[in-house]
Design an enzyme around this catalytic site. Structure first.
Site, PDB file in Angstrom:
ATOM      1  N   CYS A 150       0.829  -1.208   0.000  1.00 13.04           N
ATOM      2  CA  CYS A 150       0.000   0.000   0.000  1.00 13.04           C
ATOM      3  C   CYS A 150       0.863   1.257   0.000  1.00 13.04           C
ATOM      4  O   CYS A 150       1.273   1.740   1.052  1.00 13.04           O
ATOM      5  CB  CYS A 150      -0.934  -0.010   1.209  1.00 13.04           C
ATOM      6  SG  CYS A 150      -1.930   1.485   1.330  1.00 13.04           S
ATOM      7  N   CYS A 160      -0.506   4.175   1.953  1.00 13.46           N
ATOM      8  CA  CYS A 160      -0.313   4.105   3.409  1.00 13.46           C
ATOM      9  C   CYS A 160       1.138   4.399   3.800  1.00 13.46           C
ATOM     10  O   CYS A 160       1.394   5.032   4.815  1.00 13.46           O
ATOM     11  CB  CYS A 160      -0.649   2.715   3.944  1.00 13.46           C
ATOM     12  SG  CYS A 160      -2.131   1.965   3.241  1.00 13.46           S
ATOM     13  N   ASP A 161       2.079   3.894   3.021  1.00 15.68           N
ATOM     14  CA  ASP A 161       3.459   3.812   3.519  1.00 15.68           C
ATOM     15  C   ASP A 161       4.492   4.686   2.800  1.00 15.68           C
ATOM     16  O   ASP A 161       5.640   4.780   3.249  1.00 15.68           O
ATOM     17  CB  ASP A 161       3.942   2.350   3.467  1.00 15.68           C
ATOM     18  CG  ASP A 161       3.102   1.449   4.357  1.00 15.68           C
ATOM     19  OD1 ASP A 161       2.529   1.971   5.334  1.00 15.68           O
ATOM     20  OD2 ASP A 161       3.016   0.240   4.086  1.00 15.68           O
TER      21      ASP A 161
END
Lengths: 306, 306
Positions: B130, B133-134
């Protein structure tokens, strides 16, 4: 020449508008107002993300969403739709004509009409199809409700809070709403159920005065609420030759394709296992996706010819 | 004994929870967290009613909706599901067992795994599925992206805003994202595309250190983002004998019924023409309706026996 014309501004039309715009399609959405049937709904607690919202408020959120994305809206009624060759021609009540490669039919459903003399003339003049919208106008008045299912019973209960007397006119022997509601109907002192009876004719000049029942009785009424079920709003698309189910709803596959190439249907107007805000919206998203694919194919075909 | 157990807390599970509760079913929803894939989405502008909302915010709205309706939630991972006679038995990672008359499988999909040595061990330690997200954790670091479709290209573009260097490792000759995005990839000075190449092995102790490519090259990397598509999260329901399509998604009819009586599927985990928040939510509403009907039938059968 538009890529797609979206007919209807309820949840299905709104979602179709959002998706068609995100696909960057040349489009117009034709509707009298945004929200469709949710405007007739008092409160909605099952559209995920809004724990409790009034129908009117959700309709406003939908309209705001279309505005933010700059979805072009023509505020008028769809009068007729025809297909000439591979082109759709849509005429509106305000006298305009639109043409497109594809259409998304999201005209929803409406309350069934009684189909009796006087009904058309007195619609909006005492004859109503939406207790949620109009009940409050009948404070201390005498009203009738035609029907005996859940929605008729709910209308009668709501009306009993405003009106002085509520007649429920039902063709069967016993109200068929859910048990708790049925009980409330029969125990409410303001409500009188007239069983095994239909409305034969409506009388009134500038406003409703009387309902004539099929047993000859004349009932003096200030308002009459018709709650005998829903029917699809397919009048404007009658000429297309769409395949319908026995109840008159448009048949589609899971991609919302109808039997007419380039014509897609979404929401309450199609044969579907569930008619809710969220299911109609999902239909609209799928229909826009299918229309987008169809338009790309048609444009490539056109380019290949040239 | 529950009427229904809902497996998964993404848009499909949330909508199923809302509807099952409104049908007054005895129920539990099992999920690690509410929101599913929308938690991995930066911004959502196509869920009707929310013109622009972050994925995290929409997930919070969904959770609030479930709370308001008092939908019972078990915060754990679904470990296994079996059917014994007419009863479903669901086991969770926190060691509990639940039983029910029906289940709604709304476990969604997840990013495909590479399936190479070291991947499992280094997941969350440099290996990510992701970018949304990261990406921000890799400021001025060297990262890789595996894949060459839209989502891989979007991940690479996002990572190029944080990382000092982004390798895109792709098995084909040319990136296959949409034209504008493909162009951006090839013209971005921070991005280097390694074509016709796969990742063979990942090396690292406490965190990712190197990716070994199938041409023998060792690439020193701080992070590796796997973007080679989605796969249905059907691991926990493998024993049920569900009919799947060739890609492994659960086949249903339009009422969300699977081939196993009492088991319904909704959202990204099923074969469907479109995977979006609104379509998953609609699936959930329909699945809950079908489960409700099924449970009523089963209860009447049971009563008739007694």
């Amino acid at each position: 020449m538009h890529d797609v014309i979206i007919l209807g501004g309820g949840p299905a039309g709104v979602a179709a508008g959002i998706y068609a715009k995100r696909y960057n399609m040349n489009m117009v959405l034709i509707t009298e107002s945004i929200g469709g049937l949710i405007n007739e709904t008092h409160e909605i607690d099952n559209y995920p993300g809004f724990p409790m919202i009034s129908g009117a408020e959700l309709a406003m959120k939908f309209e705001e969403h279309l505005r933010k994305l700059e979805v072009p809206i023509e505020y008028s009624e769809v009068e007729s739709v025809e297909k000439q060759g591979e082109k759709f021609i849509v005429k509106t009540a305000n006298g305009k004509t639109f043409e497109s490669i594809s259409i998304i039919i999201a005209l929803g459903s409406r309350k069934k009409r009684l189909g009796v003399e006087g009904e058309k003339k007195l619609k909006g003049r005492g004859v109503s199809y939406c207790a949620t919208c109009d009940a409050a106008f009948f404070k201390d008045k005498v009203v009738g409700v035609v029907g005996g299912n859940d929605s008729a019973a709910e209308a009668a209960m709501l009306l009993s809070k405003h009106a002085s007397k509520v007649y429920v006119i039902y063709r069967r022997e016993k109200i068929r709403a859910k048990p708790s509601l049925t009980e409330q109907i029969y125990s409410n002192p303001k409500i009188e159920v007239i069983h095994n009876t239909n409305v034969a004719r409506l009388i009134g000049e500038s406003k409703l005065e009387k309902a004539v029942l099929n047993n000859g009785t004349e009932l003096s009424l200030d308002g009459l609420f018709v709650e005998i079920g829903q029917e699809p709003s397919t009048q404007a698309v009658e000429k297309l030759g769409l395949e319908l189910d026995p109840a008159g709803y448009i048949k589609t596959d899971e991609r919302m394709r109808t039997n007419i190439e380039g014509a897609f249907a979404a929401g309450d107007i199609r044969t579907t296992p569930l008619r809710q805000v969220v299911t109609a919206a999902a239909d609209g998203a799928i229909a826009a996706t299918s229309a987008f694919i169809h338009v790309q194919v048609m444009k490539r075909k056109q380019q290949a010819k040239e």
